[in-house]
Design a protein around this motif. Structure first.
Motif, PDB file in Angstrom:
ATOM      1  N   TRP A 137       8.595  13.067  -5.207  1.00 57.19           N
ATOM      2  CA  TRP A 137       9.103  14.296  -5.264  1.00 57.19           C
ATOM      3  C   TRP A 137       7.791  15.323  -5.660  1.00 57.19           C
ATOM      4  CZ3 TRP A 137      12.714  16.900  -2.864  1.00 57.19           C
ATOM      5  CH2 TRP A 137      14.139  16.210  -2.705  1.00 57.19           C
ATOM      6  N   GLN A 138       6.880  14.863  -6.531  1.00 62.18           N
ATOM      7  CA  GLN A 138       5.680  15.605  -7.039  1.00 62.18           C
ATOM      8  C   GLN A 138       4.568  15.359  -5.927  1.00 62.18           C
ATOM      9  OE1 GLN A 138       7.478  13.340  -9.218  1.00 62.18           O
ATOM     10  NE2 GLN A 138       8.708  15.272  -9.948  1.00 62.18           N
ATOM     11  N   GLU A 139       4.288  14.307  -5.339  1.00 61.46           N
ATOM     12  CA  GLU A 139       3.147  14.025  -4.484  1.00 61.46           C
ATOM     13  C   GLU A 139       3.575  14.348  -3.089  1.00 61.46           C
ATOM     14  OE1 GLU A 139       1.980  10.140  -5.360  1.00 61.46           O
ATOM     15  OE2 GLU A 139       1.853  10.423  -7.555  1.00 61.46           O
ATOM     16  N   HIS A 140       4.810  14.124  -2.701  1.00 63.26           N
ATOM     17  CA  HIS A 140       5.179  14.328  -1.045  1.00 63.26           C
ATOM     18  C   HIS A 140       6.486  15.180  -1.057  1.00 63.26           C
ATOM     19  CE1 HIS A 140       2.011  11.210  -0.423  1.00 63.26           C
ATOM     20  NE2 HIS A 140       2.733  10.468  -1.187  1.00 63.26           N
ATOM     21  N   TYR A 141       6.429  16.224  -1.592  1.00 62.92           N
ATOM     22  CA  TYR A 141       7.648  17.393  -1.854  1.00 62.92           C
ATOM     23  C   TYR A 141       8.246  17.691  -0.320  1.00 62.92           C
ATOM     24  CZ  TYR A 141      10.392  21.028  -2.966  1.00 62.92           C
ATOM     25  OH  TYR A 141      11.676  21.832  -3.116  1.00 62.92           O
ATOM     26  N   ASP A 142       7.329  17.886   0.519  1.00 62.64           N
ATOM     27  CA  ASP A 142       8.019  18.297   1.980  1.00 62.64           C
ATOM     28  C   ASP A 142       8.522  17.227   2.485  1.00 62.64           C
ATOM     29  OD1 ASP A 142       7.008  21.193   1.391  1.00 62.64           O
ATOM     30  OD2 ASP A 142       5.325  20.712   2.378  1.00 62.64           O
ATOM     31  N   LEU A 143       8.030  16.044   2.564  1.00 65.43           N
ATOM     32  CA  LEU A 143       8.532  14.922   3.190  1.00 65.43           C
ATOM     33  C   LEU A 143      10.052  14.483   2.563  1.00 65.43           C
ATOM     34  CD1 LEU A 143       8.535  12.375   5.261  1.00 65.43           C
ATOM     35  CD2 LEU A 143       7.074  11.263   3.547  1.00 65.43           C
ATOM     36  N   ASP A 163       0.921  -1.208  -0.150  1.00 64.82           N
ATOM     37  CA  ASP A 163      -0.043  -0.114  -0.006  1.00 64.82           C
ATOM     38  C   ASP A 163       0.865   1.354   0.107  1.00 64.82           C
ATOM     39  OD1 ASP A 163      -1.629   2.033   0.602  1.00 64.82           O
ATOM     40  OD2 ASP A 163      -3.197   0.797   1.550  1.00 64.82           O
ATOM     41  N   THR A 164       0.889   2.058  -1.106  1.00 65.23           N
ATOM     42  CA  THR A 164       1.353   3.143  -1.202  1.00 65.23           C
ATOM     43  C   THR A 164       1.464   4.202  -0.036  1.00 65.23           C
ATOM     44  OG1 THR A 164       1.547   3.203  -3.602  1.00 65.23           O
ATOM     45  CG2 THR A 164       2.086   5.434  -2.486  1.00 65.23           C
ATOM     46  N   SER A 165      -0.024   4.290   0.591  1.00 70.78           N
ATOM     47  CA  SER A 165      -0.083   5.295   1.751  1.00 70.78           C
ATOM     48  C   SER A 165       0.709   4.782   3.123  1.00 70.78           C
ATOM     49  CB  SER A 165      -1.701   5.210   2.139  1.00 70.78           C
ATOM     50  OG  SER A 165      -2.259   3.992   2.329  1.00 70.78           O
ATOM     51  N   THR A 225       3.430   6.558   5.336  1.00 72.82           N
ATOM     52  CA  THR A 225       3.500   6.690   6.889  1.00 72.82           C
ATOM     53  C   THR A 225       4.728   6.217   7.271  1.00 72.82           C
ATOM     54  OG1 THR A 225       0.998   6.328   6.518  1.00 72.82           O
ATOM     55  CG2 THR A 225       2.135   5.626   8.708  1.00 72.82           C
ATOM     56  N   VAL A 226       5.142   5.000   6.556  1.00 74.32           N
ATOM     57  CA  VAL A 226       6.486   4.501   7.284  1.00 74.32           C
ATOM     58  C   VAL A 226       7.662   5.281   6.956  1.00 74.32           C
ATOM     59  CG1 VAL A 226       8.304   2.509   7.033  1.00 74.32           C
ATOM     60  CG2 VAL A 226       6.039   1.874   7.003  1.00 74.32           C
ATOM     61  N   ALA A 227       7.989   5.910   5.868  1.00 74.63           N
ATOM     62  CA  ALA A 227       8.765   7.135   5.625  1.00 74.63           C
ATOM     63  C   ALA A 227       8.522   8.039   6.573  1.00 74.63           C
ATOM     64  CB  ALA A 227       8.706   7.487   3.889  1.00 74.63           C
ATOM     65  N   ALA A 228       7.663   8.616   6.767  1.00 67.49           N
ATOM     66  CA  ALA A 228       7.319   9.724   7.949  1.00 67.49           C
ATOM     67  C   ALA A 228       7.606   9.275   9.296  1.00 67.49           C
ATOM     68  CB  ALA A 228       5.841  10.219   8.047  1.00 67.49           C
ATOM     69  N   LEU A 229       7.554   8.154   9.668  1.00 68.57           N
ATOM     70  CA  LEU A 229       8.052   7.711  10.952  1.00 68.57           C
ATOM     71  C   LEU A 229       9.479   7.699  11.265  1.00 68.57           C
ATOM     72  CD1 LEU A 229       5.495   4.410  11.446  1.00 68.57           C
ATOM     73  CD2 LEU A 229       5.537   6.873  12.798  1.00 68.57           C
ATOM     74  N   PHE A 237      11.616   3.962   1.509  1.00 72.30           N
ATOM     75  CA  PHE A 237      10.227   3.676   1.335  1.00 72.30           C
ATOM     76  C   PHE A 237       9.344   4.637   0.384  1.00 72.30           C
ATOM     77  CE2 PHE A 237      11.115   1.242   5.097  1.00 72.30           C
ATOM     78  CZ  PHE A 237      10.237   0.136   4.912  1.00 72.30           C
ATOM     79  N   LEU A 238       9.897   5.618  -0.046  1.00 73.29           N
ATOM     80  CA  LEU A 238       9.339   6.663  -1.064  1.00 73.29           C
ATOM     81  C   LEU A 238       9.206   5.781  -2.447  1.00 73.29           C
ATOM     82  CD1 LEU A 238      11.437   9.785  -0.185  1.00 73.29           C
ATOM     83  CD2 LEU A 238       8.883   9.448   0.536  1.00 73.29           C
ATOM     84  N   ARG A 239       7.969   6.159  -2.871  1.00 72.24           N
ATOM     85  CA  ARG A 239       7.701   5.433  -4.221  1.00 72.24           C
ATOM     86  C   ARG A 239       8.025   6.413  -5.493  1.00 72.24           C
ATOM     87  NH1 ARG A 239       4.961   0.482  -3.288  1.00 72.24           N
ATOM     88  NH2 ARG A 239       5.345   0.000  -1.209  1.00 72.24           N
ATOM     89  N   GLU A 240       7.886   5.943  -6.645  1.00 71.92           N
ATOM     90  CA  GLU A 240       8.047   6.722  -7.791  1.00 71.92           C
ATOM     91  C   GLU A 240       7.088   7.813  -7.702  1.00 71.92           C
ATOM     92  OE1 GLU A 240       8.432   6.274 -12.561  1.00 71.92           O
ATOM     93  OE2 GLU A 240       7.991   4.549 -11.172  1.00 71.92           O
ATOM     94  N   GLY A 241       7.720   9.108  -8.052  1.00 72.30           N
ATOM     95  CA  GLY A 241       6.692  10.407  -8.227  1.00 72.30           C
ATOM     96  C   GLY A 241       6.841  10.876  -6.634  1.00 72.30           C
TER      97      GLY A 241
END
Length: 866
Positions: free
Chosen positions: A427-433, A384-386, A390-394, A421-425
């Motif tokens: 930088w566009q979808e989760h830039y701040d993280l 699951d991408t979401s 979440t794991v990347a943010a943790l 854990f970041l997926r393709e794209g």
């Protein structure tokens, strides 16, 4: 000074021996601090180290008769460390209660050169204060060093380095235990032993083995109260199964008793055993497997409770266990733990449960194999991408926490895992993280000296950043890395390019003198109070721009001294126009130093004092070590030399408190060089130079190390020692760094003069003149020493050769000393008179020479010059 390490296989009694030693320390009036590393908490930096100090603070709080000691400790901590003591309370909660309620008003200055170095320094200060508050030596014992994190080992290394090079050499002792075969050249403990040897701290190693068969028979005999000849067959079986491992022996005897293979006979009134069944019983040959099997045989709910307990470390208070029961609905947790106590797997002392041995904790943890599979499985374990985000943010949160605890190695690992854990794209979808993960990973890579990883992270940010400003932080880290790698020209050029894009042009369209006059004119319109009360800078882009400019100051002072005033002018203009930042004092102190070197010592002195006052106004000590260092050198031309040099100790402490290792070493080096100039006895200097060299070697500062070792050679030669001094990369440094070249030329000139080698002195002083104007834009005490001896040599060459241009060089030195004597008779007057005497002697005016020699002697006596 020494420390000790106890090694051996698990269960041989390493910890028991250490705690017995601790009892002796306490009975002798010493302080014994103990902590234990945990295999399951390696991601938590300083866990054992913090627990050791925190436990001691808790003991002080619990005993009312120790209130005077608590108060003395709190007073010394506040006066010595000020608000920096806040960082200690983050890892030692009990310390905050000792310090009192005003500790809550302290704040965190998050912008630190190196937080881990800062914490190391604060721990050194804490040990010294603990020792002085109780007038007792401090012993620190850390168990299971094989699980130690790199940050903790680095802190212990700093404690040994600090005590090994101080007058308090008998006030600290380190004792550690580790399993045999777990420490190799890649383990941080190996580096600790190696670094300790560099600073003259020896390591005593003690290896514990298993019991011999005869010893085991004696123990079995005494435990069962049966004659040794009767227990020999039983002890032989036990020895074959346990190889004499004390832990294995104890657990096996308990197991045999539980299974009624070893039992008390009431009829015969002694212990008996079924030798045939014991011999035929198949037992694991490894203690870990045996312990695991003993736990597997427990009831399911007891096994589960032991597993849950093992996840939180090797020990826990009853209150914490009660909290677990309520929070996770773990019914009967305490009851199950009490059953484990009865089985000998746990110990209960007062209000605390503790595993009887770390191998038991490992066995309990390993009974549930699904634990921690998410971390071990990596990104592929999550579809699951979401959930991946979440794991990347943790991981981002965990990395930030590790940075707060000054463990940049663990922090980088968290950020790196988060990036994976970041997926393709992303930088566009989760830039701040994404930006935070890559930027903080680059910062940690810089702190860890991992320039390859820094380059990869910074390039990714620069490529994907939505605006130029978003990439400034990683660009700054990259320029710092170039400087640390001795690529100063590349670092300077990169900084200049970035500043140009920010609209800050340092191209020199006017002369250096015009630039200095413009800066003086700007400052003349403001009073000191108006400057000190300038608003704080808030624009983040300008703040980072000042960081680039501050980094340029020290780089250009070594490679392009004539450009320094242009950098200084920009810092001052931006500070006065847009507000003061933590870097602003650097501009004022460099300006004062430049003015002093140009001849206006009085005005330069006023500006360096203003810079020191600004340090308190900007609310950050990030630049304190550098500012104090440069200011001290100028103050030495106004105040008595010996007194002024003592401020380098303050600069050294301020640098370490900010984690600024470079400026700590620079303050230490200039202090040592200044003591040479001020006339400290050669034997004392010999030891001081040795200590400074050890520090520089441990911190791998090659440029300062080369300059210090050049002077160390002279000290040894003057003493008459044949000790050889080797300088790493000496030829390369002389060829590539003008400051090192200038220092080398002067040291060659000086020692040739001292041993009256005329031809060598003449050759090297000529080389010194060729490079002297290319190095340093600041006024440094070493320039006074160089000017004085060059003057003496120039008049000597004049008398020998009759060449008048040497007379002109000597006269130039004389006039410089005369000018400096106007600002400080104490330091310079006798040297000026001596050069006047040499000049008169060269002119064959012997009466005038005699008069000046007499005045030089009288001035030296009056001002107590050695």
């Amino acid at each position: 000074m020494e420390f000790a390490l106890i090694s051996g296989h698990a269960g041989v009694g390493k910890s028991f021996l250490a705690y017995e030693f601790g009892k002796h320390v306490i009975m002798s009036g010493g302080i014994f601090l103990s902590g234990k590393f945990d295999q399951l908490q390696q991601g938590k930096p300083f866990s054992a180290l913090a627990a050791a100090f925190n436990r001691y603070c808790d003991m002080l709080l619990q005993k009312s008769e120790l209130q005077p000691m608590r108060e003395a400790m709190a007073s010394k901590l506040k006066s010595s460390l000020g608000r920096d003591v806040y960082y200690l309370t983050k890892i030692m909660p009990c310390l905050s209660f000792i310090l009192g309620s005003d500790q809550n008003d302290m704040f965190c200055d998050g912008d630190c050169v190196n937080a881990q170095r800062r914490l190391q320094y604060l721990l050194c200060q804490l040990v010294e204060i603990l020792s002085s508050s109780s007038a007792a030596p401090v012993t620190l014992f850390l168990d299971d060093l094989q699980w130690a994190d790199a940050a903790s080992i680095a802190a212990v290394s700093q404690l040994l380095l600090n005590t090994g090079s101080s007058s308090q050499q008998k006030r600290f002792f380190f004792l550690g235990c580790h399993r045999e075969g777990t420490i190799d050249s890649g383990h941080p403990l190996w580096k600790l032993v190696h670094d300790a040897e560099l600073v003259g701290v020896s390591c005593s190693s003690l290896k514990l083995g298993c019991m011999e068969e005869e010893t085991l028979n004696t123990i079995v005999s005494e435990s069962l109260c049966v004659l040794p000849r009767l227990t020999r067959t039983l002890s032989n079986v036990i020895y074959r199964k346990t190889i004499g491992n004390p832990l294995f022996v104890c657990r096996l005897l308990l197991s045999l008793s539980k299974e009624r293979l070893l039992y008390p006979s009431l009829s015969r009134r002694r212990w008996e055993w079924d030798e045939e069944k014991i011999t035929s019983q198949k037992l694991p040959d490894d203690v870990a497997l045996f312990l695991t099997q003993s736990i597997v045989d427990l009831p399911t709910d007891v096994k589960t409770s032991l597993f849950h307990f093992s996840c939180f470390g090797s020990s826990a208070d009853v209150a914490f266990v009660n909290t677990l029961e309520r929070a996770f609905d773990m019914r009967d947790l305490r009851e199950n733990l009490d059953i484990a106590v009865d089985e000998g797997l746990l110990e209960k002392t007062g209000d605390q449960y503790r595993f009887s041995h770390d191998r038991i904790q490992e066995a309990a943890y390993n009974t549930v194999t699904a634990a921690n599979q998410l971390n071990l499985g990596g990104p592929n374990a999550i579809q699951d991408t979401s959930q991946s985000i979440t794991v990347a943010a943790l991981n981002l949160r965990a990395g930030k926490k590790a940075m707060e605890m000054s463990d940049y190695g663990a922090a980088y690992s968290y950020f790196h895992n988060g990036m994976s854990f970041l997926r393709e794209g992303h930088w566009q979808e989760h830039y701040d993280l994404s930006l935070q993960l890559f930027e903080l990973a680059a910062k940690c890579a810089l702190a860890n000296g991992d320039f390859a990883s820094l380059k990869l992270c910074s390039e990714q940010v620069v490529t994907e950043a939505r605006c130029f400003e978003d990439g400034l932080n990683v660009m700054y880290f990259a320029t710092c890395a170039l400087a640390y790698a001795l690529r100063l020209p590349d670092s300077i050029q990169q900084s200049l390019d970035i500043l140009t894009k920010l609209g800050i042009n340092l191209r020199q369209s006017r002369s250096t003198e015009e630039c200095v006059q413009e800066t003086k004119m700007l400052l003349s319109t403001l009073t000191d109070d108006e400057i000190l009360n300038t608003k704080q800078m808030t624009d983040p882009t300008t703040i980072i721009a000042l960081k680039f400019l501050a980094k340029l100051e020290i780089g250009m002072s070594q490679t392009k001294p004539s450009s320094v005033p242009f950098v200084t002018q920009q810092i001052i203009e931006l500070s006065l126009g847009k507000g003061m930042s933590p870097m602003s004092p650097i501009g004022f102190v460099y300006f004062g130093s430049y003015l002093a070197k140009a001849g206006d010592i009085s005005e330069g002195y006023n500006y360096v004092k203003l810079a020191l006052s600004l340090l308190d106004r900007v609310g950050s000590r990030e630049s304190a070590g550098e500012v104090i260092c440069i200011a001290t050198q100028v103050m030495a031309f106004v105040e008595p030399l010996q007194a002024a040099l003592q401020r380098h100790n303050e600069g050294y402490a301020a640098s370490l408190a900010a984690g600024d290792v470079f400026n700590a070493m620079l303050n230490r080096s200039l202090m040592t060089q200044g003591n040479y100039i001020s006339g400290v006895k050669l034997q004392t200097l010999r030891e001081e130079y040795a200590q400074t060299v050890r520090m520089l070697e441990a911190n791998k500062n090659l440029i300062l190390l080369a300059q210090i070792k050049h002077a160390q050679r002279d000290v040894l030669r003057l003493i008459g020692s044949d000790e050889h001094v080797t300088i790493p990369q000496e030829e390369n440094l002389i060829a590539s760094n003008n400051s090192v070249l200038k220092n080398w030329c002067f040291r060659k000139t000086y020692i040739s003069f001292m041993f009256r080698s005329y031809d060598d002195a003449k050759e090297h002083v000529a080389k010194f003149f060729d490079c002297r104007e290319k190095a340093h834009a600041q006024l440094l005490t070493m320039q006074y020493s160089q000017t004085f001896y060059v003057g003496l040599i120039s008049f000597w060459v004049t008398r020998k050769s009759g060449l008048q241009y040497w007379f002109g060089r000597g006269n130039e030195s004389k006039l410089a000393l005369k000018k400096w004597a106007e600002s400080s008779q104490w330091t310079f007057e006798n040297k000026w008179y001596l050069l006047e005497a040499e000049e008169s002697f060269s002119n064959n005016d012997y009466e005038a020479a005699k008069s000046f020699y007499t005045q030089a002697i009288s001035s030296a006596k009056l001002h107590k010059v050695r």
